[in-house]
Structure formats: C-alpha cells, structure tokens
Design an enzyme around this catalytic site. Structure first.
Site, PDB file in Angstrom:
ATOM      1  N   VAL A  57       1.434   5.397  -1.262  1.00 58.68           N
ATOM      2  CA  VAL A  57       0.964   6.674  -1.808  1.00 58.68           C
ATOM      3  C   VAL A  57       2.199   7.516  -2.127  1.00 58.68           C
ATOM      4  O   VAL A  57       3.136   7.606  -1.308  1.00 58.68           O
ATOM      5  CB  VAL A  57       0.046   7.400  -0.800  1.00 58.68           C
ATOM      6  N   GLY A  96      -5.835  11.361   2.539  1.00 55.92           N
ATOM      7  CA  GLY A  96      -6.888  10.359   2.584  1.00 55.92           C
ATOM      8  C   GLY A  96      -6.806   9.295   1.509  1.00 55.92           C
ATOM      9  O   GLY A  96      -7.684   8.427   1.422  1.00 55.92           O
ATOM     10  N   TYR A 124      -2.986   2.074  10.255  1.00 54.81           N
ATOM     11  CA  TYR A 124      -3.784   0.849  10.181  1.00 54.81           C
ATOM     12  C   TYR A 124      -4.780   0.741  11.338  1.00 54.81           C
ATOM     13  O   TYR A 124      -5.890   0.218  11.159  1.00 54.81           O
ATOM     14  CB  TYR A 124      -2.872  -0.371  10.132  1.00 54.81           C
ATOM     15  N   VAL A 158       0.886  -1.174   0.000  1.00 57.10           N
ATOM     16  CA  VAL A 158       0.000   0.000   0.000  1.00 57.10           C
ATOM     17  C   VAL A 158       0.919   1.218   0.000  1.00 57.10           C
ATOM     18  O   VAL A 158       1.666   1.453   0.955  1.00 57.10           O
ATOM     19  CB  VAL A 158      -0.921   0.006   1.237  1.00 57.10           C
TER      20      VAL A 158
HETATM   21  C1  COA Z   1       1.188   4.559   4.874  1.00 60.75           C
HETATM   22  C2  COA Z   1       0.618   5.388   3.711  1.00 60.75           C
HETATM   23  C3  COA Z   1       0.098   4.441   2.644  1.00 60.75           C
HETATM   24  C4  COA Z   1      -0.519   6.245   4.240  1.00 60.75           C
HETATM   25  O1  COA Z   1      -1.140   6.887   3.130  1.00 60.75           O
HETATM   26  P1  COA Z   1      -1.761   8.353   3.248  1.00 60.75           P
HETATM   27  O2  COA Z   1      -2.513   8.625   2.010  1.00 60.75           O
HETATM   28  O3  COA Z   1      -0.680   9.316   3.607  1.00 60.75           O
HETATM   29  O4  COA Z   1      -2.714   8.176   4.511  1.00 60.75           O
HETATM   30  P2  COA Z   1      -4.149   8.893   4.735  1.00 60.75           P
HETATM   31  O5  COA Z   1      -4.011  10.340   4.397  1.00 60.75           O
HETATM   32  O6  COA Z   1      -5.187   8.137   4.011  1.00 60.75           O
HETATM   33  O7  COA Z   1      -4.300   8.706   6.301  1.00 60.75           O
HETATM   34  C5  COA Z   1      -5.472   8.153   6.892  1.00 60.75           C
HETATM   35  C6  COA Z   1      -5.379   8.388   8.379  1.00 60.75           C
HETATM   36  O8  COA Z   1      -4.185   7.768   8.886  1.00 60.75           O
HETATM   37  C7  COA Z   1      -3.329   8.757   9.458  1.00 60.75           C
HETATM   38  N1  COA Z   1      -1.963   8.420   9.122  1.00 60.75           N
HETATM   39  C8  COA Z   1      -1.377   8.449   7.918  1.00 60.75           C
HETATM   40  N2  COA Z   1      -0.093   8.056   8.003  1.00 60.75           N
HETATM   41  C9  COA Z   1       0.116   7.779   9.310  1.00 60.75           C
HETATM   42  C10 COA Z   1       1.239   7.323  10.047  1.00 60.75           C
HETATM   43  N3  COA Z   1       2.414   7.066   9.469  1.00 60.75           N
HETATM   44  N4  COA Z   1       1.101   7.132  11.390  1.00 60.75           N
HETATM   45  C11 COA Z   1      -0.069   7.386  12.008  1.00 60.75           C
HETATM   46  N5  COA Z   1      -1.182   7.820  11.346  1.00 60.75           N
HETATM   47  C12 COA Z   1      -1.079   8.002  10.032  1.00 60.75           C
HETATM   48  C13 COA Z   1      -3.760  10.083   8.845  1.00 60.75           C
HETATM   49  O9  COA Z   1      -3.445  11.172   9.669  1.00 60.75           O
HETATM   50  C14 COA Z   1      -5.259   9.863   8.739  1.00 60.75           C
HETATM   51  O10 COA Z   1      -5.842  10.041  10.021  1.00 60.75           O
HETATM   52  P3  COA Z   1      -7.280  10.711  10.256  1.00 60.75           P
HETATM   53  O11 COA Z   1      -8.284   9.668   9.831  1.00 60.75           O
HETATM   54  O12 COA Z   1      -7.317  10.964  11.722  1.00 60.75           O
HETATM   55  O13 COA Z   1      -7.328  11.948   9.417  1.00 60.75           O
HETATM   56  C15 COA Z   1       1.705   6.336   3.154  1.00 60.75           C
HETATM   57  O14 COA Z   1       2.296   7.058   4.234  1.00 60.75           O
HETATM   58  C16 COA Z   1       2.804   5.639   2.382  1.00 60.75           C
HETATM   59  O15 COA Z   1       2.653   5.332   1.191  1.00 60.75           O
HETATM   60  N6  COA Z   1       3.957   5.390   3.018  1.00 60.75           N
HETATM   61  C17 COA Z   1       5.086   4.741   2.369  1.00 60.75           C
HETATM   62  C18 COA Z   1       4.806   3.271   2.082  1.00 60.75           C
HETATM   63  C19 COA Z   1       4.397   2.513   3.329  1.00 60.75           C
HETATM   64  O16 COA Z   1       5.061   2.548   4.353  1.00 60.75           O
HETATM   65  N7  COA Z   1       3.266   1.780   3.196  1.00 60.75           N
HETATM   66  C20 COA Z   1       2.766   0.955   4.279  1.00 60.75           C
HETATM   67  C21 COA Z   1       3.422  -0.368   4.285  1.00 60.75           C
HETATM   68  S1  COA Z   1       2.974  -1.360   5.696  1.00 60.75           S
END
Ligand code: COA
Length: 135
Positions: free
Chosen positions: A75, A83, A116, A73
């Site tokens: 972004v 979001g 998550y 996953v």
């Molecule tokens: C993890 C990832 C997919 C999150 O995507 P994103 O589009 O930034 O996340 P969202 O904006 O949809 O966040 C949804 C919610 O989670 C929270 N959130 C996002 N990243 C977070 C983090 N690292 N730690 C805690 N909360 C987090 C947001 O604040 C939001 O909270 P809310 O509902 O209170 O507003 C992104 O940071 C990413 O691609 N990271 C690099 C790859 C990675 O590590 N993937 C996961 C592998 S396990």
C-alpha cells in the site's frame, strides 16, 4: 476514503512505483523490465485506486491446486492504515479459496506480523519453519 478495488494487476509502471516505495529493490536491484516480467507471471493480482491513482496491490504465484504464495502486498505509504491492505488481502485469499487451492502461504516482512495475524494467518511451528536460500 473512496477506494476502488479491482481483481486485476496494477500497470507495470504502478507496480514498479509501489515496489520501489517499500525499499525492497535496494537489495533485489530489479530493472523495470524484470519487475514487469515478474508481475506478468503472477497467477492473479489485485489492485486498489483512489481518485484514479493506484495506491495498492497484491499478487499470488500458484500452481492452481496445492500451493498459493501471496507476495508483494503493498500500500502506498501515504494511504497506509486505512484498511486497504486488509481489503487487498481478503480479495487474494477469497480468490485462492474460490479456486480451491489447498495451501495459502506467505512470508511476513519484519514488523508486519500483526497485520497478517489479524487476517487469520498463523506462523508455522518452530519445528517446521519456512526456509530460504540466502543469496
Ligand atoms: C503491510 C501493509 C500492506 C499493510 O497495509 P495497510 O493498508 O496499512 O493495512 P490496514 O490498514 O489494512 O491494516 C489492517 C489491520 O492491520 C493492522 N496493521 C497494519 N499494519 C500493521 C503492522 N505493521 N503491524 C501490526 N498491525 C498492522 C492495522 O492496524 C489494522 O488493524 P485493525 O483491524 O485492528 O484496525 C502496508 O503497511 C505496506 O504496504 N507496507 C510496506 C510493504 C510491506 O511490507 N508489505 C508486506 C510484505 S510481507
């Protein structure tokens, strides 16, 4: 932000670009062909685009009945915290639920636990942790 979501995988090129953005490939050392093969072997995948550019993806590997593992996953860093990751996750989970798959699991990367947990995932109990073989 106008984001289009599709229940389809990203192109192999877009997947490779997103995968490289995470830094994970410094460890894996996967070639473009290997990444493309991994993507093609997914049970299903989703993607997000903004203005025609793919800015997010996620995929599932599954036996279709008992187990589904959510992986990769990702972004685009420039589009995080809008979001998109949550929307991609909801689509992946909905597809797993729609197919009636019993166990939906994932491995949480460092620092992503809150992301998550906001989606309802809970860490496994200490006496029954997920485990892996170190390479
Ligand atoms: C993890 C990832 C997919 C999150 O995507 P994103 O589009 O930034 O996340 P969202 O904006 O949809 O966040 C949804 C919610 O989670 C929270 N959130 C996002 N990243 C977070 C983090 N690292 N730690 C805690 N909360 C987090 C947001 O604040 C939001 O909270 P809310 O509902 O209170 O507003 C992104 O940071 C990413 O691609 N990271 C690099 C790859 C990675 O590590 N993937 C996961 C592998 S396990």
């Amino acid at each position: 932000m106008d984001i289009e979501y599709r229940d389809e995988p990203p192109s192999p090129e877009d997947f490779a670009r997103l995968f490289e953005s995470t830094g994970w490939n410094a460890d894996y050392g996967l070639t473009a062909d290997e990444l493309a093969a991994a993507l093609a072997a997914s049970s299903f995948a989703v993607s997000a685009s903004a203005g025609g550019r793919t800015v997010g993806c996620g995929r599932v590997v599954s036996d279709g009945v008992l187990h589904a593992l959510i992986v990769d996953v990702i972004v685009d860093p420039a589009f995080q915290r809008h979001g998109i990751g949550r929307a991609l996750m909801r689509r992946l989970v909905a597809e797993c639920r729609g197919r009636g798959i019993r166990d939906v699991q994932l491995f949480c990367a460092t620092g992503k636990r809150g992301f998550y947990e906001r989606l309802g995932f809970v860490a496994r109990a200490e006496e029954s942790p997920g485990m892996e073989l170190r390479r």
